[in-house]
Structures are given as structure tokens and as C-alpha cells.
Scaffold this motif. Structure first.
Motif, PDB file in Angstrom:
ATOM      1  N   MET A  98       1.013  -9.185 -12.044  1.00 32.43           N
ATOM      2  CA  MET A  98       1.677  -8.978 -10.756  1.00 32.43           C
ATOM      3  C   MET A  98       1.822  -7.486 -10.478  1.00 32.43           C
ATOM      4  SD  MET A  98       5.544  -9.987  -9.539  1.00 32.43           S
ATOM      5  CE  MET A  98       5.235 -11.748  -9.464  1.00 32.43           C
ATOM      6  N   LYS A  99       1.506  -7.088  -9.259  1.00 35.83           N
ATOM      7  CA  LYS A  99       1.614  -5.692  -8.851  1.00 35.83           C
ATOM      8  C   LYS A  99       2.882  -5.497  -8.022  1.00 35.83           C
ATOM      9  CE  LYS A  99      -3.376  -4.853  -8.777  1.00 35.83           C
ATOM     10  NZ  LYS A  99      -4.530  -4.384  -7.968  1.00 35.83           N
ATOM     11  N   VAL A 100       3.723  -4.576  -8.464  1.00 32.94           N
ATOM     12  CA  VAL A 100       4.997  -4.325  -7.795  1.00 32.94           C
ATOM     13  C   VAL A 100       5.054  -2.874  -7.332  1.00 32.94           C
ATOM     14  CG1 VAL A 100       7.504  -4.220  -8.071  1.00 32.94           C
ATOM     15  CG2 VAL A 100       6.217  -6.112  -9.083  1.00 32.94           C
ATOM     16  N   LEU A 101       5.473  -2.686  -6.092  1.00 35.57           N
ATOM     17  CA  LEU A 101       5.699  -1.354  -5.536  1.00 35.57           C
ATOM     18  C   LEU A 101       7.194  -1.094  -5.491  1.00 35.57           C
ATOM     19  CD1 LEU A 101       4.878   1.246  -3.995  1.00 35.57           C
ATOM     20  CD2 LEU A 101       4.981  -0.113  -1.885  1.00 35.57           C
ATOM     21  N   ILE A 102       7.610   0.050  -6.040  1.00 44.28           N
ATOM     22  CA  ILE A 102       8.999   0.490  -5.962  1.00 44.28           C
ATOM     23  C   ILE A 102       9.057   1.718  -5.064  1.00 44.28           C
ATOM     24  CG2 ILE A 102      10.965   1.432  -7.236  1.00 44.28           C
ATOM     25  CD1 ILE A 102      10.122  -0.206  -9.635  1.00 44.28           C
ATOM     26  N   MET A 103       9.842   1.621  -3.996  1.00 45.16           N
ATOM     27  CA  MET A 103       9.985   2.727  -3.048  1.00 45.16           C
ATOM     28  C   MET A 103      11.365   3.353  -3.231  1.00 45.16           C
ATOM     29  SD  MET A 103       8.283   1.042   0.390  1.00 45.16           S
ATOM     30  CE  MET A 103       8.264   2.646   1.223  1.00 45.16           C
ATOM     31  N   THR A 104      11.403   4.561  -3.790  1.00 47.88           N
ATOM     32  CA  THR A 104      12.668   5.252  -3.973  1.00 47.88           C
ATOM     33  C   THR A 104      12.933   6.155  -2.771  1.00 47.88           C
ATOM     34  OG1 THR A 104      11.897   7.275  -5.063  1.00 47.88           O
ATOM     35  CG2 THR A 104      12.091   5.288  -6.431  1.00 47.88           C
ATOM     36  N   ASN A 105      14.056   6.839  -2.803  1.00 52.91           N
ATOM     37  CA  ASN A 105      14.448   7.687  -1.672  1.00 52.91           C
ATOM     38  C   ASN A 105      14.157   9.154  -1.960  1.00 52.91           C
ATOM     39  OD1 ASN A 105      15.511   8.156   0.889  1.00 52.91           O
ATOM     40  ND2 ASN A 105      17.581   8.493   0.113  1.00 52.91           N
ATOM     41  N   GLY A 106      13.006   9.420  -2.576  1.00 49.76           N
ATOM     42  CA  GLY A 106      12.631  10.794  -2.886  1.00 49.76           C
ATOM     43  C   GLY A 106      11.763  11.402  -1.799  1.00 49.76           C
ATOM     44  N   GLU A 107      10.895  12.328  -2.212  1.00 53.39           N
ATOM     45  CA  GLU A 107      10.019  13.024  -1.267  1.00 53.39           C
ATOM     46  C   GLU A 107       8.709  12.257  -1.107  1.00 53.39           C
ATOM     47  OE1 GLU A 107       9.592  17.088  -2.467  1.00 53.39           O
ATOM     48  OE2 GLU A 107      11.756  17.402  -2.654  1.00 53.39           O
ATOM     49  N   TYR A 108       8.231  12.158   0.135  1.00 55.48           N
ATOM     50  CA  TYR A 108       7.029  11.380   0.428  1.00 55.48           C
ATOM     51  C   TYR A 108       5.868  12.238   0.925  1.00 55.48           C
ATOM     52  CZ  TYR A 108       9.020   6.773  -0.400  1.00 55.48           C
ATOM     53  OH  TYR A 108       9.554   5.661  -1.009  1.00 55.48           O
ATOM     54  N   GLY A 109       6.108  13.105   1.884  1.00 59.08           N
ATOM     55  CA  GLY A 109       5.002  13.892   2.422  1.00 59.08           C
ATOM     56  C   GLY A 109       4.263  13.138   3.516  1.00 59.08           C
ATOM     57  N   ASN A 110       2.947  13.295   3.548  1.00 61.41           N
ATOM     58  CA  ASN A 110       2.103  12.736   4.602  1.00 61.41           C
ATOM     59  C   ASN A 110       2.169  11.210   4.616  1.00 61.41           C
ATOM     60  OD1 ASN A 110       0.141  12.105   6.460  1.00 61.41           O
ATOM     61  ND2 ASN A 110      -1.576  12.851   5.230  1.00 61.41           N
ATOM     62  N   LEU A 111       2.782  10.637   5.654  1.00 61.50           N
ATOM     63  CA  LEU A 111       2.968   9.188   5.711  1.00 61.50           C
ATOM     64  C   LEU A 111       1.662   8.440   5.964  1.00 61.50           C
ATOM     65  CD1 LEU A 111       6.364   8.783   7.612  1.00 61.50           C
ATOM     66  CD2 LEU A 111       5.919   8.894   5.152  1.00 61.50           C
ATOM     67  N   GLU A 112       0.670   9.107   6.523  1.00 55.72           N
ATOM     68  CA  GLU A 112      -0.613   8.441   6.753  1.00 55.72           C
ATOM     69  C   GLU A 112      -1.241   7.993   5.434  1.00 55.72           C
ATOM     70  OE1 GLU A 112      -3.244  10.807   9.078  1.00 55.72           O
ATOM     71  OE2 GLU A 112      -1.924  10.863  10.834  1.00 55.72           O
ATOM     72  N   TRP A 113      -1.050   8.782   4.386  1.00 55.03           N
ATOM     73  CA  TRP A 113      -1.597   8.417   3.075  1.00 55.03           C
ATOM     74  C   TRP A 113      -1.003   7.097   2.602  1.00 55.03           C
ATOM     75  CZ3 TRP A 113       0.233   7.337  -1.768  1.00 55.03           C
ATOM     76  CH2 TRP A 113      -0.699   7.356  -2.817  1.00 55.03           C
ATOM     77  N   TYR A 114       0.303   6.932   2.795  1.00 58.60           N
ATOM     78  CA  TYR A 114       0.958   5.691   2.366  1.00 58.60           C
ATOM     79  C   TYR A 114       0.498   4.500   3.208  1.00 58.60           C
ATOM     80  CZ  TYR A 114       3.943   8.890  -0.206  1.00 58.60           C
ATOM     81  OH  TYR A 114       4.395   9.870  -1.061  1.00 58.60           O
ATOM     82  N   GLN A 115       0.260   4.740   4.493  1.00 57.53           N
ATOM     83  CA  GLN A 115      -0.249   3.666   5.345  1.00 57.53           C
ATOM     84  C   GLN A 115      -1.578   3.144   4.811  1.00 57.53           C
ATOM     85  OE1 GLN A 115       1.297   2.129   7.609  1.00 57.53           O
ATOM     86  NE2 GLN A 115       2.632   3.457   8.806  1.00 57.53           N
ATOM     87  N   GLU A 116      -2.383   4.052   4.272  1.00 58.04           N
ATOM     88  CA  GLU A 116      -3.701   3.671   3.765  1.00 58.04           C
ATOM     89  C   GLU A 116      -3.629   2.980   2.406  1.00 58.04           C
ATOM     90  OE1 GLU A 116      -5.798   7.337   3.671  1.00 58.04           O
ATOM     91  OE2 GLU A 116      -5.935   7.529   5.862  1.00 58.04           O
ATOM     92  N   HIS A 117      -2.482   3.065   1.729  1.00 56.82           N
ATOM     93  CA  HIS A 117      -2.372   2.530   0.370  1.00 56.82           C
ATOM     94  C   HIS A 117      -1.277   1.473   0.218  1.00 56.82           C
ATOM     95  CE1 HIS A 117      -4.489   6.383  -0.247  1.00 56.82           C
ATOM     96  NE2 HIS A 117      -4.987   5.831  -1.331  1.00 56.82           N
ATOM     97  N   LYS A 118      -0.780   0.933   1.319  1.00 62.24           N
ATOM     98  CA  LYS A 118       0.375   0.040   1.228  1.00 62.24           C
ATOM     99  C   LYS A 118       0.025  -1.428   1.010  1.00 62.24           C
ATOM    100  CE  LYS A 118       1.013  -0.764   6.225  1.00 62.24           C
ATOM    101  NZ  LYS A 118       1.953  -0.558   7.358  1.00 62.24           N
ATOM    102  N   GLU A 119      -1.247  -1.766   1.028  1.00 62.86           N
ATOM    103  CA  GLU A 119      -1.646  -3.158   0.835  1.00 62.86           C
ATOM    104  C   GLU A 119      -1.889  -3.451  -0.649  1.00 62.86           C
ATOM    105  OE1 GLU A 119      -1.477  -5.143   3.315  1.00 62.86           O
ATOM    106  OE2 GLU A 119      -1.257  -3.618   4.879  1.00 62.86           O
ATOM    107  N   GLY A 120      -1.863  -4.746  -0.983  1.00 55.20           N
ATOM    108  CA  GLY A 120      -2.254  -5.174  -2.323  1.00 55.20           C
ATOM    109  C   GLY A 120      -1.123  -5.358  -3.314  1.00 55.20           C
ATOM    110  N   PHE A 121       0.126  -5.249  -2.855  1.00 54.09           N
ATOM    111  CA  PHE A 121       1.265  -5.436  -3.757  1.00 54.09           C
ATOM    112  C   PHE A 121       1.834  -6.845  -3.590  1.00 54.09           C
ATOM    113  CE2 PHE A 121       1.140  -0.851  -2.875  1.00 54.09           C
ATOM    114  CZ  PHE A 121       1.044  -0.366  -4.171  1.00 54.09           C
ATOM    115  N   ASP A 122       2.207  -7.454  -4.718  1.00 54.92           N
ATOM    116  CA  ASP A 122       2.774  -8.802  -4.684  1.00 54.92           C
ATOM    117  C   ASP A 122       4.258  -8.791  -4.336  1.00 54.92           C
ATOM    118  OD1 ASP A 122       0.363 -10.258  -5.656  1.00 54.92           O
ATOM    119  OD2 ASP A 122       0.700  -9.030  -7.440  1.00 54.92           O
ATOM    120  N   GLN A 123       4.957  -7.744  -4.746  1.00 51.44           N
ATOM    121  CA  GLN A 123       6.382  -7.598  -4.461  1.00 51.44           C
ATOM    122  C   GLN A 123       6.664  -6.129  -4.144  1.00 51.44           C
ATOM    123  OE1 GLN A 123       9.273 -10.039  -5.057  1.00 51.44           O
ATOM    124  NE2 GLN A 123       7.606 -11.485  -4.724  1.00 51.44           N
ATOM    125  N   VAL A 124       7.604  -5.906  -3.223  1.00 47.76           N
ATOM    126  CA  VAL A 124       8.031  -4.547  -2.889  1.00 47.76           C
ATOM    127  C   VAL A 124       9.540  -4.455  -3.088  1.00 47.76           C
ATOM    128  CG1 VAL A 124       8.193  -2.770  -1.109  1.00 47.76           C
ATOM    129  CG2 VAL A 124       6.164  -4.242  -1.221  1.00 47.76           C
TER     130      VAL A 124
END
Length: 213
Positions: free
Chosen positions: A1-27
Motif C-alpha cells: 500500500m502506498k501512503v502519502l503524508i502531507m505535513t505543514n512544512g515547506e512545499y515550493g512549486n505547487l505544479e510539481w505536486y500536481q504532477e505527482h499526486k496520483e497513485g496513492f492508496d491513502q492520504v
């Protein structure tokens, strides 16, 4: 199972995350990480923490969407990120990706890396990801397809590491030992692809810089 954990730290360019946000079973959102999730149009499965950094509008939105909450008191022994890592383990995660887990708070960054390494000891795969930096925690071997010329640093976590081998780098290693109190794996350079990083004993933190700060 693939899990994404999103903390409240620094992110930067949000477009990069848009391109990599698929494929997780749980967030899992860590407290104020809910704000980043909304910016990225990600609906998490869980929100974990003491809710001290969650915007009231984001909190209400998540509640209305039926997101599950794990609420904790503000005075506690574990951080919200540690509690999220525990939840990921409980859910049966094999691979954990952490966004926002690094930043200008060096103490938080180190704490997050060491906390994640505890799961790596148990056989989980964990990496920290961002537009400019990926940190891989390696217990056995990592095959990396990094861009030639990019910078990679390799640090031993905990008591040190032995049997360390690096292939595809300007400064290779063959069955070397790295003392965690006297490191020498900083600022290596990729010279061929793919790259192989392996360790016989211990855990390595591999820092792959897409762009140096």
C-alpha cells in the motif's frame, strides 16, 4: 500500500505536486497540511494532530467531506508527524511518501528523518519528496536514475553504516564504513546512469538534489 503524508512544512512549486499526486492508496494530512491539500485539490482520507495549525475553513471543509480525524491533545509526547507515521504503519503501508517534511526548521527536519527511519528499520520504504530535493531512506539498496551532473549526499543514520557501496558517482565507494559522527558522503556528483547505493548494515539517508539551494 502506498501512503502519502502531507505535513505543514515547506512545499515550493505547487505544479510539481500536481504532477505527482496520483497513485496513492491513502492520504494522511498532518494538522495544517490540510491547507496544502486543499490548494492541490487533494481530499485526504485522514487528518491527524492536535489541530493547532489547521485553518478553521479547512477544518470545516474536511469535516463536511467526511474525512476521518485522529485528534490528539496539544500536550503529548509524540509529534503530529510521528502520529501520522504510526497511522500509516497501522494502515499497512509498504511505501510512504512525505511532502512538506523538510524546511528551514532544521530540528523538525532531522526529527522527521529519524522518525521515518524507525519505520525503515521495520522494512517500510520511506522517502521525502519536493520539487528540488528527494530524500531516500535506504536499509539495503537503492537504484537511482538521477540526472548526470546532479548532486547527491549520503549520510549514515543512527549508529553508522557498514558495507556501503556507491556506483555511478564521481566519488565511488566499495564496502565502506561511514561513522555517523564523522561523515564523508557529502556533495557527491552523478557521472553515469543508473546509480546504485547499497548498505550491508545500518540506514542511509540519500539526498538527491534536482536543484541546489
Amino acid at each position: 500500500m502506498k501512503v502519502l503524508i502531507m505535513t505543514n512544512g515547506e512545499y515550493g512549486n505547487l505544479e510539481w505536486y500536481q504532477e505527482h499526486k496520483e497513485g496513492f492508496d491513502q492520504v494522511i494530512c498532518v494538522d495544517g497540511g490540510t491547507g496544502w491539500a486543499r490548494k492541490l485539490s487533494i481530499l485526504p482520507n485522514w487528518v491527524v494532530g492536535d489541530m493547532d495549525s489547521v485553518n478553521s475553513d479547512d477544518l470545516k471543509f474536511m469535516e463536511q467531506q467526511g474525512v476521518q480525524f485522529c485528534r490528539y491533545p496539544s500536550q503529548k509526547d509524540l509529534t503530529d508527524t510521528q502520529l501520522s507515521l504510526q497511522l500509516a504503519e497501522k494502515l499497512g503501508a509498504d511505501e510512504i511518501t512525505i511532502w512538506g517534511g523538510t524546511g528551514s526548521r532544521l530540528d523538525h527536519t532531522l526529527h522527521n528523518i529519524y522518525s521515518a527511519a524507525n519505520l525503515v528499520k521495520k522494512g517500510k520504504t520511506v522517502r521525502f519528496d519536493s520539487p528540488v530535493l528527494s530524500i531516500y531512506l535506504v536499509k539495503d539498496a537503492l537504484k537511482l536514475s538521477g540526472e548526470i551532473g546532479k548532486t547527491v549526499s549520503v549520510l549514515a543514520i543512527g549508529d553508522g553504516a557498514s558495507g556501503v557501496t556507491l556506483e555511478g558517482f564521481q566519488y565511488p565507494l566499495d564496502n565502506a564504513e561511514i561513522d555517523s559522527m564523522w561523515q564523508y558522503g557529502i556533495s557527491n556528483v552523478i557521472v553515469s546512469s543508473p546509480q546504485l547505493i547499497s548498505v550491508a548494515s545500518g540506514i542511509l539517508a540519500v539526498f538527491y538534489y534536482r536543484k541546489l539551494p
